[in-house]
Motif scaffolding. Structure first.
Motif, PDB file in Angstrom:
ATOM      1  N   GLY A  59       0.881  -1.379   0.004  1.00 53.76           N
ATOM      2  CA  GLY A  59       0.080  -0.060  -0.056  1.00 53.76           C
ATOM      3  C   GLY A  59       0.914   1.413   0.254  1.00 53.76           C
ATOM      4  N   LYS A  60       0.136   2.388  -0.295  1.00 54.12           N
ATOM      5  CA  LYS A  60       1.037   3.688  -0.431  1.00 54.12           C
ATOM      6  C   LYS A  60      -0.104   4.646  -0.248  1.00 54.12           C
ATOM      7  N   LEU A  61       0.536   5.923   0.556  1.00 52.65           N
ATOM      8  CA  LEU A  61      -0.322   6.834   0.706  1.00 52.65           C
ATOM      9  C   LEU A  61       0.675   8.223   0.491  1.00 52.65           C
ATOM     10  N   GLU A  62       0.276   9.282  -0.163  1.00 52.39           N
ATOM     11  CA  GLU A  62       0.992  10.315  -0.175  1.00 52.39           C
ATOM     12  C   GLU A  62       0.052  11.757   0.151  1.00 52.39           C
ATOM     13  N   THR A  63       0.646  12.618   0.736  1.00 50.79           N
ATOM     14  CA  THR A  63      -0.311  13.807   1.151  1.00 50.79           C
ATOM     15  C   THR A  63       0.775  15.042   0.523  1.00 50.79           C
ATOM     16  N   GLU A  64       0.133  15.962  -0.168  1.00 54.96           N
ATOM     17  CA  GLU A  64       0.782  17.147  -0.313  1.00 54.96           C
ATOM     18  C   GLU A  64       0.963  18.078   0.753  1.00 54.96           C
ATOM     19  N   GLY A  65       1.865  18.582   1.058  1.00 55.03           N
ATOM     20  CA  GLY A  65       2.140  19.657   2.308  1.00 55.03           C
ATOM     21  C   GLY A  65       2.292  21.148   2.015  1.00 55.03           C
ATOM     22  N   GLY A  66       2.213  21.230   0.645  1.00 59.03           N
ATOM     23  CA  GLY A  66       2.380  22.756   0.556  1.00 59.03           C
ATOM     24  C   GLY A  66       3.921  23.046   0.339  1.00 59.03           C
ATOM     25  N   PHE A  67       4.212  24.097  -0.619  1.00 56.46           N
ATOM     26  CA  PHE A  67       5.688  24.986  -0.763  1.00 56.46           C
ATOM     27  C   PHE A  67       6.464  23.576  -0.975  1.00 56.46           C
ATOM     28  N   GLY A  68       6.064  22.559  -1.825  1.00 59.91           N
ATOM     29  CA  GLY A  68       6.886  21.620  -2.498  1.00 59.91           C
ATOM     30  C   GLY A  68       7.239  20.385  -1.625  1.00 59.91           C
ATOM     31  N   MET A  69       6.630  20.381  -0.312  1.00 62.41           N
ATOM     32  CA  MET A  69       6.804  19.360   0.780  1.00 62.41           C
ATOM     33  C   MET A  69       5.604  18.207   0.302  1.00 62.41           C
ATOM     34  N   ARG A  70       6.067  17.058   0.540  1.00 63.75           N
ATOM     35  CA  ARG A  70       5.042  16.068   0.526  1.00 63.75           C
ATOM     36  C   ARG A  70       5.004  14.842   1.504  1.00 63.75           C
ATOM     37  N   TYR A  71       4.287  14.192   1.975  1.00 63.29           N
ATOM     38  CA  TYR A  71       4.469  13.298   2.958  1.00 63.29           C
ATOM     39  C   TYR A  71       4.310  11.904   2.325  1.00 63.29           C
ATOM     40  N   PHE A  72       5.003  10.848   2.609  1.00 63.00           N
ATOM     41  CA  PHE A  72       4.974   9.386   1.930  1.00 63.00           C
ATOM     42  C   PHE A  72       4.837   8.319   3.263  1.00 63.00           C
ATOM     43  N   CYS A 109       7.906   5.862   6.649  1.00 64.36           N
ATOM     44  CA  CYS A 109       7.049   7.371   6.496  1.00 64.36           C
ATOM     45  C   CYS A 109       7.979   8.379   6.388  1.00 64.36           C
ATOM     46  N   TYR A 110       8.038   9.351   5.494  1.00 72.73           N
ATOM     47  CA  TYR A 110       8.996  10.390   5.527  1.00 72.73           C
ATOM     48  C   TYR A 110       8.539  11.741   4.857  1.00 72.73           C
ATOM     49  N   LYS A 111       8.955  12.651   5.053  1.00 72.76           N
ATOM     50  CA  LYS A 111       8.719  13.946   4.567  1.00 72.76           C
ATOM     51  C   LYS A 111       9.702  14.200   3.428  1.00 72.76           C
ATOM     52  N   THR A 112       9.347  14.959   2.021  1.00 70.47           N
ATOM     53  CA  THR A 112      10.317  15.218   1.102  1.00 70.47           C
ATOM     54  C   THR A 112      10.066  16.563   0.856  1.00 70.47           C
ATOM     55  N   SER A 113      11.094  17.279   0.320  1.00 69.55           N
ATOM     56  CA  SER A 113      10.993  18.516  -0.455  1.00 69.55           C
ATOM     57  C   SER A 113      11.866  18.347  -1.693  1.00 69.55           C
ATOM     58  N   PRO A 155       1.770  25.823   6.731  1.00 68.06           N
ATOM     59  CA  PRO A 155       0.454  26.816   6.758  1.00 68.06           C
ATOM     60  C   PRO A 155      -0.301  26.695   5.915  1.00 68.06           C
ATOM     61  N   THR A 156      -1.516  27.087   5.951  1.00 68.93           N
ATOM     62  CA  THR A 156      -2.522  27.022   5.036  1.00 68.93           C
ATOM     63  C   THR A 156      -2.856  28.392   4.611  1.00 68.93           C
ATOM     64  N   LEU A 157      -3.826  28.342   3.526  1.00 67.41           N
ATOM     65  CA  LEU A 157      -4.279  29.625   2.789  1.00 67.41           C
ATOM     66  C   LEU A 157      -5.030  30.557   4.043  1.00 67.41           C
ATOM     67  N   LEU A 158      -5.826  29.947   4.567  1.00 72.31           N
ATOM     68  CA  LEU A 158      -6.524  30.498   5.703  1.00 72.31           C
ATOM     69  C   LEU A 158      -5.655  31.002   6.942  1.00 72.31           C
ATOM     70  N   ALA A 159      -4.522  30.499   7.306  1.00 71.64           N
ATOM     71  CA  ALA A 159      -3.411  30.920   8.324  1.00 71.64           C
ATOM     72  C   ALA A 159      -2.547  31.941   7.881  1.00 71.64           C
ATOM     73  N   VAL A 160      -2.559  32.245   6.824  1.00 67.91           N
ATOM     74  CA  VAL A 160      -1.427  33.302   6.063  1.00 67.91           C
ATOM     75  C   VAL A 160      -2.188  34.734   6.198  1.00 67.91           C
ATOM     76  N   LYS A 161      -1.521  35.807   7.054  1.00 67.84           N
ATOM     77  CA  LYS A 161      -1.846  36.922   7.071  1.00 67.84           C
ATOM     78  C   LYS A 161      -1.303  37.637   6.014  1.00 67.84           C
ATOM     79  N   ALA A 162      -2.054  38.638   5.570  1.00 68.37           N
ATOM     80  CA  ALA A 162      -1.418  39.374   4.423  1.00 68.37           C
ATOM     81  C   ALA A 162      -1.073  40.935   5.112  1.00 68.37           C
TER      82      ALA A 162
END
Length: 162
Positions: A59-72, A109-113, A155-162
């Motif tokens: 089995g495999k799972l992959e999650t996008e973490g934003g800013f080029g980060m992915r979790y496997f 399980c690991y995080k990639t950039s 960070p998510t788009l909702l958590a980013v302050k402009a």
């Protein structure tokens, strides 16, 4: 008749070994790095006496973490070979599988950039002989992956302050 049957069995064994090697070669590079990490850890473990080769993905799972980060999360089986521990041989003809030893059930399980495994959080590697593998271990592996993704702090788009 017996010679023909023996020839058939040998041909199937060779095809099976080649197919398993093809399954490793068919993995995306980032998944190969996770398998290599598990095999490296196994080769340094004092109680492990055999050399292992990748057999198949469970089995495999992959999650996008934003800013080029992915979790496997990659769950797979390794099969012992007749080659000595720490060998680098990958040719199934020179390093055939053993059928008298159990499979090794592994999860990483690991995080990639980009295409590189990040050092933080520490990559998680868990391997155990398949007959000793339990449902509780499976749940613990999956929970580790979920916590790694949840605690990423990305960070998510909702958590980013402009």
């Amino acid at each position: 008749m017996a010679a023909g049957l023996l020839l058939l069995v040998c041909a199937v064994a060779v095809l099976y070994s080649a197919e398993a090697q093809d399954s490793y070669n068919g993995l995306p590079e980032i998944y190969k790095k996770g398998v290599d990490l598990a095999m490296q850890q196994l080769s340094t473990h004092a109680r492990v006496q055999q050399h292992y080769r990748f057999l198949k993905t469970v089995g495999k799972l992959e999650t996008e973490g934003g800013f080029g980060m992915r979790y496997f999360y990659h769950h797979f089986h390794l099969k012992p070979t007749r080659c000595p521990k720490r060998t680098t041989e990958t040719d199934p003809q020179r390093c055939p599988y053993r059928n008298d030893r159990p499979l090794m059930d592994c999860a990483v399980c690991y995080k990639t950039s980009g295409e590189q495994i990040e050092a933080q959080p520490n990559p998680y590697v868990h391997c155990i002989q398949k007959p000793r593998f339990t449902e509780e271990m499976k749940k613990a592996r999956e929970d580790h992956y979920k916590k790694m993704v949840y605690h990423s702090g990305a960070p998510t788009l909702l958590a980013v302050k402009a």
